[in-house]
Write an enzyme that holds these catalytic residues in place. Structure first.
Site, PDB file in Angstrom:
ATOM      1  N   LYS A 118       0.781  -1.156   0.002  1.00  0.00           N
ATOM      2  CA  LYS A 118      -0.104   0.104   0.003  1.00  0.00           C
ATOM      3  C   LYS A 118       0.937   1.362  -0.135  1.00  0.00           C
ATOM      4  O   LYS A 118       1.725   1.402   0.819  1.00  0.00           O
ATOM      5  CB  LYS A 118      -1.087  -0.215   1.209  1.00  0.00           C
ATOM      6  CG  LYS A 118      -1.891   1.091   1.167  1.00  0.00           C
ATOM      7  CD  LYS A 118      -3.116   0.943   0.103  1.00  0.00           C
ATOM      8  CE  LYS A 118      -3.866  -0.006   0.446  1.00  0.00           C
ATOM      9  NZ  LYS A 118      -5.203  -0.061  -0.513  1.00  0.00           N
ATOM     10  N   THR A 131      -3.217  -5.436   0.700  1.00  0.00           N
ATOM     11  CA  THR A 131      -2.837  -3.892   0.951  1.00  0.00           C
ATOM     12  C   THR A 131      -3.702  -3.336   1.767  1.00  0.00           C
ATOM     13  O   THR A 131      -3.226  -2.239   2.286  1.00  0.00           O
ATOM     14  CB  THR A 131      -2.718  -3.213  -0.335  1.00  0.00           C
ATOM     15  OG1 THR A 131      -4.115  -2.916  -1.114  1.00  0.00           O
ATOM     16  CG2 THR A 131      -1.758  -3.940  -1.385  1.00  0.00           C
ATOM     17  N   ASP A 132      -4.978  -3.449   1.719  1.00  0.00           N
ATOM     18  CA  ASP A 132      -5.598  -2.591   2.983  1.00  0.00           C
ATOM     19  C   ASP A 132      -5.263  -2.960   4.293  1.00  0.00           C
ATOM     20  O   ASP A 132      -5.532  -2.251   5.325  1.00  0.00           O
ATOM     21  CB  ASP A 132      -7.281  -3.005   2.718  1.00  0.00           C
ATOM     22  CG  ASP A 132      -8.205  -2.357   3.458  1.00  0.00           C
ATOM     23  OD1 ASP A 132      -8.341  -1.121   3.221  1.00  0.00           O
ATOM     24  OD2 ASP A 132      -8.760  -2.733   4.522  1.00  0.00           O
ATOM     25  N   PHE A 173      32.570  30.357 -10.568  1.00  0.00           N
ATOM     26  CA  PHE A 173      32.945  29.136 -11.671  1.00  0.00           C
ATOM     27  C   PHE A 173      33.444  29.560 -12.920  1.00  0.00           C
ATOM     28  O   PHE A 173      33.287  30.573 -13.655  1.00  0.00           O
ATOM     29  CB  PHE A 173      31.318  28.792 -12.172  1.00  0.00           C
ATOM     30  CG  PHE A 173      31.162  27.528 -12.740  1.00  0.00           C
ATOM     31  CD1 PHE A 173      31.689  26.598 -12.397  1.00  0.00           C
ATOM     32  CD2 PHE A 173      30.943  27.419 -14.025  1.00  0.00           C
ATOM     33  CE1 PHE A 173      31.874  25.164 -13.028  1.00  0.00           C
ATOM     34  CE2 PHE A 173      30.711  26.398 -15.064  1.00  0.00           C
ATOM     35  CZ  PHE A 173      31.302  25.378 -14.326  1.00  0.00           C
ATOM     36  N   GLN A 211      29.763  21.166  -7.052  1.00  0.00           N
ATOM     37  CA  GLN A 211      30.232  19.775  -6.819  1.00  0.00           C
ATOM     38  C   GLN A 211      31.236  19.800  -5.722  1.00  0.00           C
ATOM     39  O   GLN A 211      31.037  18.986  -4.900  1.00  0.00           O
ATOM     40  CB  GLN A 211      31.272  19.164  -8.057  1.00  0.00           C
ATOM     41  CG  GLN A 211      30.284  18.725  -9.218  1.00  0.00           C
ATOM     42  CD  GLN A 211      30.126  19.757 -10.152  1.00  0.00           C
ATOM     43  OE1 GLN A 211      29.972  21.240  -9.704  1.00  0.00           O
ATOM     44  NE2 GLN A 211      29.746  19.443 -11.478  1.00  0.00           N
ATOM     45  N   ASN A 266      21.338  22.876  -9.532  1.00  0.00           N
ATOM     46  CA  ASN A 266      21.964  24.552  -9.398  1.00  0.00           C
ATOM     47  C   ASN A 266      20.920  25.464  -9.831  1.00  0.00           C
ATOM     48  O   ASN A 266      20.485  25.695 -11.208  1.00  0.00           O
ATOM     49  CB  ASN A 266      23.168  24.618 -10.377  1.00  0.00           C
ATOM     50  CG  ASN A 266      24.135  25.663  -9.952  1.00  0.00           C
ATOM     51  OD1 ASN A 266      23.679  26.826  -9.448  1.00  0.00           O
ATOM     52  ND2 ASN A 266      25.345  25.459 -10.449  1.00  0.00           N
TER      53      ASN A 266
END
Length: 302
Positions: A14, A59-60, A159, A223, A249
């Site tokens: 679930k 799943t219930d 940069f 990085q 970025n």
């Protein structure tokens, strides 16, 4: 090429069970808010091949188990998922493992008349806390993390020195805005005593280290900053074997104000939402190993 068709790896459960637990043992209430996914692994071949549901825990039922366990308290998303994993693998012989995942949402107390209110809250939008438990037989992997932690620094970033060709238009800069949305997941050593670990304290400390690491040092590239943040966590927390990052970025471009007769001394920017650079990496101890089973089902890096 074989014409024989067989069943491969499988799991089911679930997904995204929203559960909110309010603790009312005093007039000052506590709130815990989770989004939980439960997925079981084991002997489910008959269900796939013959339609025999004898081993299919509904799943219930898994959803209801989440709610019932929340009644007893959550504590931390990690501890809650560990309890679920133990319940399903010990309660059904054919369930040999699984994957349990949670997102945790933080609520802060509303400040009213100069003090924190006892039972009124405002959603804290700073980040979403995450946790994953993967169990395979007697081995349990535990991964904690966070996502959508938006950070920015207005200087001490640049940069330069990157390759240039005929398609390169980006100007070099030694003073730029550096901004990103941090997604990180860290894997605890399988030798850790999970029952004796305060995961809430560990989470708070690791988040603080990530934020502190972002502020430190001049950043020559996202990085470099990513690695510095991960290294800082691993140096402080010997119980963590590796940490994975996914960090876009979030570009801020200087606006040209010269057509209006104005200068722009690195003060007015256009914040672009796309396209964006996407930086992803793992920072790990040299001898820790990669534990691929722990990361199975986690898309990309985070």
């Amino acid at each position: 090429m074989s014409n024989k068709i067989v069943l491969g790896d499988n799991q089911y459960g679930k997904a995204e069970v929203r559960v909110v637990k309010v603790t009312r043992d005093t007039d000052r209430h506590q709130i815990e808010d989770l989004n939980v996914t439960s997925q079981l692994r084991g002997d489910f071949e008959a269900a796939h091949l013959q339609g025999d549901n004898a081993h299919v825990v509904a799943t219930d039922t898994q959803k209801n188990t989440v709610y019932a366990f929340a009644r007893e308290g959550i504590g931390s998303p990690e501890a809650f998922l560990l309890r679920l994993s133990e319940h399903f693998t010990s309660g059904f012989d054919w369930v040999t493992g699984g994957r349990w995942e949670a997102e945790s949402y933080t609520w802060d107390r509303i400040q009213a008349h100069g003090s924190e209110h006892d039972h009124s809250f405002v959603r804290n939008g700073q980040e979403v806390r995450t946790a994953v438990v993967v169990r395979d037989g007697n081995t349990t992997h535990l991964i904690s993390g966070l996502k959508d932690l938006t950070v920015l620094k207005t200087t001490q970033s640049g940069f330069v020195g990157y390759p240039r060709d005929k398609y390169t238009t980006l100007p070099e800069t030694t003073d730029r805005i550096l901004a990103t949305d941090v997604s990180a997941r860290w894997r605890y050593s399988t030798g850790l005593d999970f029952a004796a670990t305060d995961f809430n304290k560990s989470y708070d400390d690791i988040k603080a280290l990530l934020l502190e690491g972002f502020t430190e040092n001049y950043s020559h590239a996202l990085q470099q900053t990513l690695f510095d943040m991960g290294k800082k966590v691993l140096e402080a927390h010997g119980e963590v074997d590796e940490i994975k990052f996914s960090m876009p970025n979030k570009h801020h471009f200087l606006v040209d104000l010269s057509p209006f007769g104005l200068d722009n001394p690195n003060e007015v920017f256009f914040a672009a939402d796309r396209p964006y650079g996407l930086i992803e990496a793992t920072v790990q101890r040299e001898d820790s190993g990669s534990a691929p089973a722990a990361w199975s089902g986690i898309a990309g890096f985070c």
